[in-house]
Design an enzyme around this catalytic site. Structure first.
Site, short mmCIF file in Angstrom:
data_model
loop_
_atom_site.label_atom_id
_atom_site.label_comp_id
_atom_site.label_asym_id
_atom_site.label_seq_id
_atom_site.Cartn_x
_atom_site.Cartn_y
_atom_site.Cartn_z
N TRP A 16 7.76 37.27 46.83
CA TRP A 16 8.34 36.39 47.85
C TRP A 16 8.13 36.98 49.25
O TRP A 16 7.85 36.25 50.19
CB TRP A 16 9.82 36.13 47.58
CG TRP A 16 10.05 35.34 46.32
CD1 TRP A 16 10.74 35.73 45.21
CD2 TRP A 16 9.59 34.00 46.03
NE1 TRP A 16 10.74 34.74 44.27
CE2 TRP A 16 10.04 33.68 44.74
CE3 TRP A 16 8.84 33.06 46.74
CZ2 TRP A 16 9.76 32.45 44.13
CZ3 TRP A 16 8.56 31.83 46.14
CH2 TRP A 16 9.02 31.54 44.85
N ASP A 68 15.43 37.21 53.85
CA ASP A 68 15.43 36.20 52.78
C ASP A 68 16.45 36.69 51.76
O ASP A 68 16.23 37.68 51.08
CB ASP A 68 14.02 36.12 52.17
CG ASP A 68 13.96 35.18 50.97
OD1 ASP A 68 15.01 34.63 50.57
OD2 ASP A 68 12.84 35.00 50.43
N LYS A 125 19.93 29.57 43.51
CA LYS A 125 20.31 30.76 42.75
C LYS A 125 21.81 30.98 42.79
O LYS A 125 22.45 31.05 41.76
CB LYS A 125 19.57 32.00 43.27
CG LYS A 125 18.15 32.12 42.73
CD LYS A 125 17.10 31.64 43.69
CE LYS A 125 15.72 31.69 43.08
NZ LYS A 125 14.68 31.69 44.09
C1 LIG Z 1 13.46 31.60 44.65
C2 LIG Z 1 13.11 32.39 45.84
C3 LIG Z 1 12.33 31.85 46.87
C4 LIG Z 1 11.74 30.45 46.81
O1 LIG Z 1 12.72 29.53 46.98
P1 LIG Z 1 12.35 27.97 47.12
O2 LIG Z 1 13.66 27.39 47.51
O3 LIG Z 1 11.84 27.53 45.79
O4 LIG Z 1 11.32 27.82 48.17
C5 LIG Z 1 12.08 32.62 47.97
N1 LIG Z 1 12.55 33.87 48.06
C6 LIG Z 1 13.28 34.44 47.09
C7 LIG Z 1 13.79 35.83 47.24
C8 LIG Z 1 13.59 33.71 45.94
O5 LIG Z 1 14.31 34.27 44.97
#
Ligand SMILES: *Cc1c(COP(=O)(O)O)cnc(C)c1O
Length: 360
Positions: free
Chosen positions: A100, A171, A195
């Site tokens: 990511w 993030d 999540k």
């Molecule tokens: C799941 C995840 C993403 C992607 O998220 P989307 O909402 O599907 O774009 C980005 N960064 C991390 C750390 C994630 O766990």
């Protein structure tokens, strides 16, 4: 048989929240319609988005210096959007701790120069590079980190402190609201909801208002400017009403059980149960550096790919679902976000013990 869902995202939601949503599904506050059937401009929806924002502010202790925004496109759109708004041809520092992080850096490179300050890619992202080894640029527009690496199963146990003049952006998709942190250390944080915050369809963005004002409005389309969401209460266009409603319910629930500090204690207990078992097993192993182990995504392996597959299959037959590792890394992964009850983790460890005895 109780089913425990260890999916990485979209992930399980608290049962109490699912039941409340079910009870309100077709008839929200006796209006005769469900919340997703109602206008976002109507008098029933505005209090929902207001409550979602107020809950987020309360749970994360966010001051008026920051805007709390709800944006579609997931965390992945934020990879590009933050760079479009905040980079503008400059240099940004990125710490590469997983797939990511790498995707975030790749998007940013379209809008300026990306300086990778450190990377653990060469060792399959099995650790977080020590901050003492980061090679930071001078005058970076911001520093970007990924607080929890969902795929590799690593997490900053201690979040970095910002350096003067360089806003830190994180993030936090897979560990937001799972542990206490100081929002004032960050210029911006963002998280896809699916999540820890609700179903997919919305990303939570918390951004310092002075940063959001940096956007060059002549270059960034309306829907991709933070200022548009700030000026319109996240409703310049139709927002994802159902996802925001669910986020309001989840944050109601989290407040009800004592907030982030209370869930952090439970999360620490859950992770300790699993890691203690892994540390004492001669069959299951964690590939991740001990000091950097994620309390949200516990990655582990059996002695072979065949046994990994058999484990995932038999676990499912025993009510423990979605334990397959990410397709990029294989193995097994138990995602134990806020909604996973401690009983689910205990049930998983009991099953792992049995599987180990039967297959050793
Ligand atoms: C799941 C995840 C993403 C992607 O998220 P989307 O909402 O599907 O774009 C980005 N960064 C991390 C750390 C994630 O766990």
């Amino acid at each position: 048989m109780a089913i425990y869902n260890f999916a990485a995202g979209p992930a399980m939601l608290p049962k109490a929240v699912m039941e409340r949503a079910q009870a309100e599904f077709t008839n929200y506050q006796n209006c005769g319609s469900g919340i997703m059937e109602l206008s976002h401009r109507g008098k029933l929806f505005q209090p929902v988005i207001d409550r979602a924002e107020a809950n987020v502010r309360e749970l994360l202790n966010i001051s008026d210096d920051y805007a709390v925004l709800f944006i579609q496109g997931g965390a992945s759109l934020q990879f590009a959007m933050l760079a479009m708004n905040l980079l503008n041809g400059g240099v940004a520092d990125y710490v590469d701790t997983g797939v990511w992080s790498a995707k975030a850096a790749k998007e940013a490179a379209m809008f300026g120069t990306v300086n990778l300050v450190a990377s653990s890619k060469a060792t399959k992202y099995d650790h977080i590079p020590a901050q003492s080894e980061w090679k930071r640029s001078e005058n970076a527009a911001y520093l970007h980190i990924t607080s929890n690496n969902t795929v590799a199963g690593t997490q900053y146990q201690v979040l970095p402190k910002p350096t003067a003049g360089v806003p830190m952006i994180a993030d936090m998709s897979s560990d937001i609201m799972s542990r206490v942190f100081d929002i004032n250390d960050f210029g911006m944080i963002y998280a896809g909801a699916q999540k820890n915050l609700g179903p997919s369809g919305v990303a939570l963005v918390v951004i310092r208002k002075d940063l959001a004002a940096r956007t060059d409005e002549s270059k960034v389309p309306t829907m991709l400017r933070y200022s548009t969401y700030i000026d319109n209460g996240s409703m310049f266009n139709t927002p994802p009403t159902f996802a925001i409603y669910m986020l309001a319910l989840i944050t109601d629930w989290l407040k009800g059980i004592g907030g982030v500090a209370a869930i952090e204690k439970i999360n620490n207990e859950k992770a300790a149960i699993l890691y203690d078992f892994l540390d004492n097993s001669t069959f299951f192993k964690s590939p991740v550096a001990k000091a950097d182990r994620s309390r949200m995504n516990v990655v582990f392996r059996t002695p072979s790919d065949e046994l990994d597959a058999a484990f995932v299959k038999e676990a499912k037959e025993n009510g423990l679902t979605d334990l397959k590792g990410h397709r990029l890394v294989g193995g097994c992964r138990a995602s134990i976000y806020n909604a996973m009850p401690i009983e689910g983790v205990k049930a998983l460890v009991e099953f792992m013990k049995k599987f180990e005895l039967a297959n050793k």
